[in-house]
Design a protein around this motif. Structure first.
Motif, PDB file in Angstrom:
ATOM      1  N   THR A 416      20.729  29.088  33.345  1.00  0.00           N
ATOM      2  CA  THR A 416      21.586  28.837  34.524  1.00  0.00           C
ATOM      3  C   THR A 416      23.104  28.488  34.977  1.00  0.00           C
ATOM      4  O   THR A 416      24.054  28.423  35.813  1.00  0.00           O
ATOM      5  CB  THR A 416      20.465  28.903  36.091  1.00  0.00           C
ATOM      6  N   ASP A 417      23.031  26.632  34.374  1.00  0.00           N
ATOM      7  CA  ASP A 417      23.779  26.273  34.684  1.00  0.00           C
ATOM      8  C   ASP A 417      25.409  26.925  33.941  1.00  0.00           C
ATOM      9  O   ASP A 417      26.371  25.508  34.128  1.00  0.00           O
ATOM     10  CB  ASP A 417      23.697  24.577  34.667  1.00  0.00           C
ATOM     11  N   SER A 418      25.392  27.583  32.925  1.00  0.00           N
ATOM     12  CA  SER A 418      26.682  27.769  32.794  1.00  0.00           C
ATOM     13  C   SER A 418      27.161  29.050  33.198  1.00  0.00           C
ATOM     14  O   SER A 418      28.535  29.556  32.967  1.00  0.00           O
ATOM     15  CB  SER A 418      26.767  28.289  31.135  1.00  0.00           C
ATOM     16  N   ILE A 419      26.473  29.713  34.317  1.00  0.00           N
ATOM     17  CA  ILE A 419      27.113  30.451  35.205  1.00  0.00           C
ATOM     18  C   ILE A 419      27.126  30.337  36.265  1.00  0.00           C
ATOM     19  O   ILE A 419      27.216  29.060  37.279  1.00  0.00           O
ATOM     20  CB  ILE A 419      25.340  31.723  35.174  1.00  0.00           C
ATOM     21  N   THR A 420      29.217  30.287  36.507  1.00  0.00           N
ATOM     22  CA  THR A 420      29.621  30.755  37.478  1.00  0.00           C
ATOM     23  C   THR A 420      29.319  30.835  38.906  1.00  0.00           C
ATOM     24  O   THR A 420      29.521  30.568  40.315  1.00  0.00           O
ATOM     25  CB  THR A 420      31.349  30.583  37.179  1.00  0.00           C
ATOM     26  N   HIS A 421      29.459  32.656  38.835  1.00  0.00           N
ATOM     27  CA  HIS A 421      29.008  33.159  39.952  1.00  0.00           C
ATOM     28  C   HIS A 421      28.336  34.796  39.393  1.00  0.00           C
ATOM     29  O   HIS A 421      28.550  34.646  38.378  1.00  0.00           O
ATOM     30  CB  HIS A 421      30.299  33.511  40.992  1.00  0.00           C
ATOM     31  N   CYS A 422      28.199  35.857  40.367  1.00  0.00           N
ATOM     32  CA  CYS A 422      28.072  36.278  40.000  1.00  0.00           C
ATOM     33  C   CYS A 422      27.969  37.605  41.050  1.00  0.00           C
ATOM     34  O   CYS A 422      28.821  36.950  42.290  1.00  0.00           O
ATOM     35  CB  CYS A 422      26.115  36.947  39.971  1.00  0.00           C
ATOM     36  N   GLN A 423      28.514  38.472  40.525  1.00  0.00           N
ATOM     37  CA  GLN A 423      28.913  39.782  41.620  1.00  0.00           C
ATOM     38  C   GLN A 423      27.928  40.945  41.164  1.00  0.00           C
ATOM     39  O   GLN A 423      28.289  41.785  39.991  1.00  0.00           O
ATOM     40  CB  GLN A 423      30.600  39.815  41.135  1.00  0.00           C
ATOM     41  N   ALA A 424      28.055  41.714  42.533  1.00  0.00           N
ATOM     42  CA  ALA A 424      27.472  43.462  42.300  1.00  0.00           C
ATOM     43  C   ALA A 424      28.586  44.449  41.870  1.00  0.00           C
ATOM     44  O   ALA A 424      29.550  44.292  42.000  1.00  0.00           O
ATOM     45  CB  ALA A 424      27.221  43.559  43.373  1.00  0.00           C
ATOM     46  N   ALA A 425      28.006  44.687  41.011  1.00  0.00           N
ATOM     47  CA  ALA A 425      28.734  46.137  39.864  1.00  0.00           C
ATOM     48  C   ALA A 425      27.549  47.271  40.324  1.00  0.00           C
ATOM     49  O   ALA A 425      26.560  47.331  39.189  1.00  0.00           O
ATOM     50  CB  ALA A 425      28.664  45.870  39.373  1.00  0.00           C
ATOM     51  N   GLY A 426      27.710  47.719  40.864  1.00  0.00           N
ATOM     52  CA  GLY A 426      26.883  49.387  41.350  1.00  0.00           C
ATOM     53  C   GLY A 426      25.183  48.886  41.083  1.00  0.00           C
ATOM     54  O   GLY A 426      24.396  47.785  41.966  1.00  0.00           O
ATOM     55  N   ASP A 427      24.637  49.988  40.131  1.00  0.00           N
ATOM     56  CA  ASP A 427      23.093  49.167  39.942  1.00  0.00           C
ATOM     57  C   ASP A 427      22.951  48.254  38.642  1.00  0.00           C
ATOM     58  O   ASP A 427      21.847  47.134  38.199  1.00  0.00           O
ATOM     59  CB  ASP A 427      22.308  50.383  39.172  1.00  0.00           C
ATOM     60  N   TYR A 428      23.976  47.370  38.863  1.00  0.00           N
ATOM     61  CA  TYR A 428      23.956  45.546  37.770  1.00  0.00           C
ATOM     62  C   TYR A 428      24.763  44.857  38.397  1.00  0.00           C
ATOM     63  O   TYR A 428      24.998  45.119  39.441  1.00  0.00           O
ATOM     64  CB  TYR A 428      25.059  46.112  36.321  1.00  0.00           C
ATOM     65  N   VAL A 429      24.590  43.837  37.827  1.00  0.00           N
ATOM     66  CA  VAL A 429      25.138  42.365  37.993  1.00  0.00           C
ATOM     67  C   VAL A 429      25.660  41.839  37.405  1.00  0.00           C
ATOM     68  O   VAL A 429      25.253  41.548  36.038  1.00  0.00           O
ATOM     69  CB  VAL A 429      24.222  41.782  38.855  1.00  0.00           C
ATOM     70  N   GLU A 430      26.917  41.566  37.683  1.00  0.00           N
ATOM     71  CA  GLU A 430      27.788  40.762  36.466  1.00  0.00           C
ATOM     72  C   GLU A 430      27.713  39.456  36.682  1.00  0.00           C
ATOM     73  O   GLU A 430      27.790  38.848  37.608  1.00  0.00           O
ATOM     74  CB  GLU A 430      29.770  40.878  36.709  1.00  0.00           C
ATOM     75  N   LEU A 431      27.634  38.842  35.763  1.00  0.00           N
ATOM     76  CA  LEU A 431      27.497  37.132  35.556  1.00  0.00           C
ATOM     77  C   LEU A 431      28.983  36.644  34.857  1.00  0.00           C
ATOM     78  O   LEU A 431      28.842  37.004  33.388  1.00  0.00           O
ATOM     79  CB  LEU A 431      26.131  36.999  34.855  1.00  0.00           C
ATOM     80  N   TYR A 432      28.712  35.941  35.216  1.00  0.00           N
ATOM     81  CA  TYR A 432      30.524  35.259  34.557  1.00  0.00           C
ATOM     82  C   TYR A 432      29.946  33.642  34.514  1.00  0.00           C
ATOM     83  O   TYR A 432      29.112  32.786  35.131  1.00  0.00           O
ATOM     84  CB  TYR A 432      31.296  35.506  35.776  1.00  0.00           C
ATOM     85  N   PHE A 433      30.936  33.588  33.244  1.00  0.00           N
ATOM     86  CA  PHE A 433      30.063  32.032  32.814  1.00  0.00           C
ATOM     87  C   PHE A 433      31.890  31.320  32.860  1.00  0.00           C
ATOM     88  O   PHE A 433      32.597  31.358  32.449  1.00  0.00           O
ATOM     89  CB  PHE A 433      29.631  32.432  31.752  1.00  0.00           C
ATOM     90  N   VAL A 434      31.528  30.434  31.935  1.00  0.00           N
ATOM     91  CA  VAL A 434      32.639  29.185  32.314  1.00  0.00           C
ATOM     92  C   VAL A 434      33.592  29.481  30.192  1.00  0.00           C
ATOM     93  O   VAL A 434      34.904  30.178  30.470  1.00  0.00           O
ATOM     94  CB  VAL A 434      31.810  27.768  31.752  1.00  0.00           C
ATOM     95  N   GLU A 435      32.654  29.602  30.097  1.00  0.00           N
ATOM     96  CA  GLU A 435      33.986  29.671  28.269  1.00  0.00           C
ATOM     97  C   GLU A 435      32.964  31.340  27.633  1.00  0.00           C
ATOM     98  O   GLU A 435      33.503  31.476  26.675  1.00  0.00           O
ATOM     99  CB  GLU A 435      33.405  28.653  27.788  1.00  0.00           C
ATOM    100  N   LYS A 436      32.496  32.555  28.728  1.00  0.00           N
ATOM    101  CA  LYS A 436      32.038  33.108  27.780  1.00  0.00           C
ATOM    102  C   LYS A 436      32.408  34.428  28.600  1.00  0.00           C
ATOM    103  O   LYS A 436      32.969  34.482  30.135  1.00  0.00           O
ATOM    104  CB  LYS A 436      30.081  33.634  27.969  1.00  0.00           C
ATOM    105  N   HIS A 437      32.002  35.914  27.769  1.00  0.00           N
ATOM    106  CA  HIS A 437      32.716  36.718  28.736  1.00  0.00           C
ATOM    107  C   HIS A 437      31.347  37.206  29.518  1.00  0.00           C
ATOM    108  O   HIS A 437      29.774  36.487  29.318  1.00  0.00           O
ATOM    109  CB  HIS A 437      32.822  37.704  27.126  1.00  0.00           C
ATOM    110  N   VAL A 465      27.275  31.984  44.156  1.00  0.00           N
ATOM    111  CA  VAL A 465      28.317  31.325  43.782  1.00  0.00           C
ATOM    112  C   VAL A 465      26.858  29.918  43.254  1.00  0.00           C
ATOM    113  O   VAL A 465      26.254  29.571  44.068  1.00  0.00           O
ATOM    114  CB  VAL A 465      29.272  30.754  44.503  1.00  0.00           C
ATOM    115  N   ASN A 466      27.911  29.879  41.876  1.00  0.00           N
ATOM    116  CA  ASN A 466      26.859  28.498  41.621  1.00  0.00           C
ATOM    117  C   ASN A 466      27.639  27.628  42.101  1.00  0.00           C
ATOM    118  O   ASN A 466      28.778  26.833  42.016  1.00  0.00           O
ATOM    119  CB  ASN A 466      26.788  28.542  39.811  1.00  0.00           C
ATOM    120  N   THR A 467      27.030  26.363  43.047  1.00  0.00           N
ATOM    121  CA  THR A 467      28.067  25.439  43.716  1.00  0.00           C
ATOM    122  C   THR A 467      28.736  24.667  42.615  1.00  0.00           C
ATOM    123  O   THR A 467      29.136  23.370  43.230  1.00  0.00           O
ATOM    124  CB  THR A 467      26.599  24.407  44.886  1.00  0.00           C
TER     125      THR A 467
END
Length: 506
Positions: A416-437, A465-467
């Motif tokens: 979880t420390d690599s996740i910057t923020h999460c955004q709802a996308a319908g029935d899924y959630v998009e996980l955003y990372f510092v260096e990953k897609h 958001v990851n604070t």
């Protein structure tokens, strides 16, 4: 104190006379008897009018006429003003006091209130206040004689002044002497009743329950006492009930005074609370029992607890050296001083305005202190939350938590420390990372929120958001956005903005 009672009683009579003069619609038409009256004892078996020349008859001031436990003939002399000659305005003889009465005007029988008699078993109690109609033909501008037969056997309290007023005035309901300024008393009565209802409801909650119960008792007792005071102006009752009314007024006053002392002792001297309450209560009870006169008893039932509360507050203020407590000392000093100044007309409506004022002051001070206490607790809770947040951040840095992502039949553990923020996308959630897609989490944002550590903050209905990656908060007009280390802007909802600001503040 007792040495002042005689002059105070004279002042009381003058004040009452002035109040009667002001409160009557035709005050300028009131005729007062001469100060001295002829008084003769009623002789058993003789019902005719006496000639008032018998050796047993004597002159005495009106204020000393006392028909309690006996029967008297009283002769009064009136000099009626010229306006009483108007045929369009009927006049009456008013007898206000604790007595049964039979009235004669210039030798003409007017009527009776009850059945005055020398024997108790032959007397039927009359009303406390009554008026006898005077036929216009009996009214002259010269001297007029009024003869009254009075007796008062059915009371169980011996009053110092059982007769309150005897006079000739325009004919009306005798309660008109008391109802003219009734609205002045209805204002504090309404305020006290509303206060009692409010504190009855608020005492059901956990916060400040004992204090609110005391406020409920004080408002209820003061409202009941004022209601008992107003009873004479609202209802015509037999004179024996007047004794019960006086006892009720004194009892309610005593209850209010002790509750007032209890409240102050509980708030400011809890360790010595029982000492102050028992000591002040004992002194008050002794003073009420030993002091003659019910006006004085009622006043002392308030005054002594108020003085005890003033001394207690002054002692605590000097001992603690808290300047804010001087407000309490000043308020109770004014309350006690006003009680002393209004000693001779204690039951006037102005005193109930003072009672309402002291209760409003105490409630306002309690509300201010409660507000400050809540603000202090909230600040402490915020400090604890921030400390816990920092501890969670340290734990996350030492031992990052993971979440499970199922994607194309493959299960992946993501720190979880690599996740910057999460955004709802319908029935899924998009996980955003510092260096990953970005990756997809199969589930709702709410489901994901339960798996993330407390270092993640829900800032919008569609964003978490990851604070650890927040660099700045930009706000305008209640809304705004968060700037992340990845140069990403994440919106913050207006509703959540205060919570976000409190969490990320240094």
């Amino acid at each position: 104190m007792l040495t002042l009672m005689k002059p105070l009683r004279k002042i009381t009579a003058l004040v009452l006379a002035l109040l009667l003069l002001i409160s009557t619609a035709a005050a300028q038409s009131i005729a007062w008897p001469e100060e001295q009256a002829l008084v003769c004892p009623v002789v058993a078996g003789i019902s005719s009018l006496p000639d008032f020349t018998a050796p047993a008859c004597r002159q005495m001031p009106l204020t000393q006429i006392d028909p309690q436990n006996t029967a008297l003939w009283v002769k009064l002399r009136f000099l009626l003003p010229p306006e009483t000659q108007r045929p369009d305005r009927p006049y009456g003889l008013y007898v206000l006091g604790k007595t049964s009465s039979q009235a004669y005007f210039n030798g003409q029988y007017l009527g009776q209130n009850g059945t005055p008699d020398l024997r108790k078993d032959q007397e039927f109690p009359g009303k406390m206040d009554t008026v006898f109609y005077i036929p216009p033909a009996l009214l002259t501008s010269v001297e007029n004689d009024v003869v009254l037969k009075l007796s008062s056997h059915h009371g169980f309290i011996h009053l110092q002044s059982p007769l309150h007023f005897i006079g000739v005035a325009p004919y009306a309901d005798p309660q008109a002497f008391f109802t003219q300024d009734l609205w002045l008393s209805l204002v504090p009565l309404g305020a006290l009743i509303l206060g009692a209802l409010y504190f009855a409801v608020t005492s059901l909650t956990a916060d400040q329950r004992p204090d609110n119960l005391l406020f409920f008792l004080m408002c209820s007792l003061a409202a009941a006492q004022l209601g008992a005071e107003l009873a004479r102006s609202l209802f015509r009752y037999s004179y024996p009930l007047h004794d019960l009314r006086l006892l009720l007024i004194v009892s309610l006053a005593l209850g209010f005074g002790l509750c007032l002392l209890w409240y102050v002792a509980r708030r400011f001297a809890r360790r010595q609370m029982l000492t102050w309450i028992s000591g002040g209560g004992l002194v008050t009870l002794m003073a009420v029992i030993l002091t003659p006169g019910f006006d004085a008893k009622t006043t002392l039932a308030f005054l002594i607890p108020s003085l005890c509360a003033t001394v207690l507050l002054a002692h605590v203020t000097i001992q603690r050296r808290e300047r804010r407590l001087w407000r309490y000392v000043a308020a109770f000093a004014v309350f006690s001083g006003t009680t002393l100044l209004t000693f001779t007309y204690f039951h006037d409506s102005i005193y109930y305005y003072i009672i309402t004022g002291i209760l409003c002051f105490l409630f306002a001070q309690q509300a201010l202190e409660f507000g400050r206490e809540r603000a202090r607790r909230k600040a402490e809770e915020l400090q604890v939350a921030r400390l816990q947040f920092k501890l969670d951040q340290n734990d996350q840095a030492r031992k990052p938590q993971t979440i499970t992502i199922a994607q194309a039949g493959k299960i992946t553990l993501v720190p979880t420390d690599s996740i910057t923020h999460c955004q709802a996308a319908g029935d899924y959630v998009e996980l955003y990372f510092v260096e990953k897609h970005p990756q997809l989490f199969s589930g709702s944002l709410k489901d994901l929120e339960t798996q993330l550590p407390s270092t993640f903050l829900r800032v919008h209905r569609s964003f978490i958001v990851n604070t650890d990656f927040i660099t700045a908060l930009h706000s305008s007009g209640g809304t705004g956005y968060l700037k992340l280390t990845t140069d990403t802007d994440v919106p913050v909802s207006r509703r959540i903005m205060p919570s976000v600001r409190s969490v990320i503040a240094p």
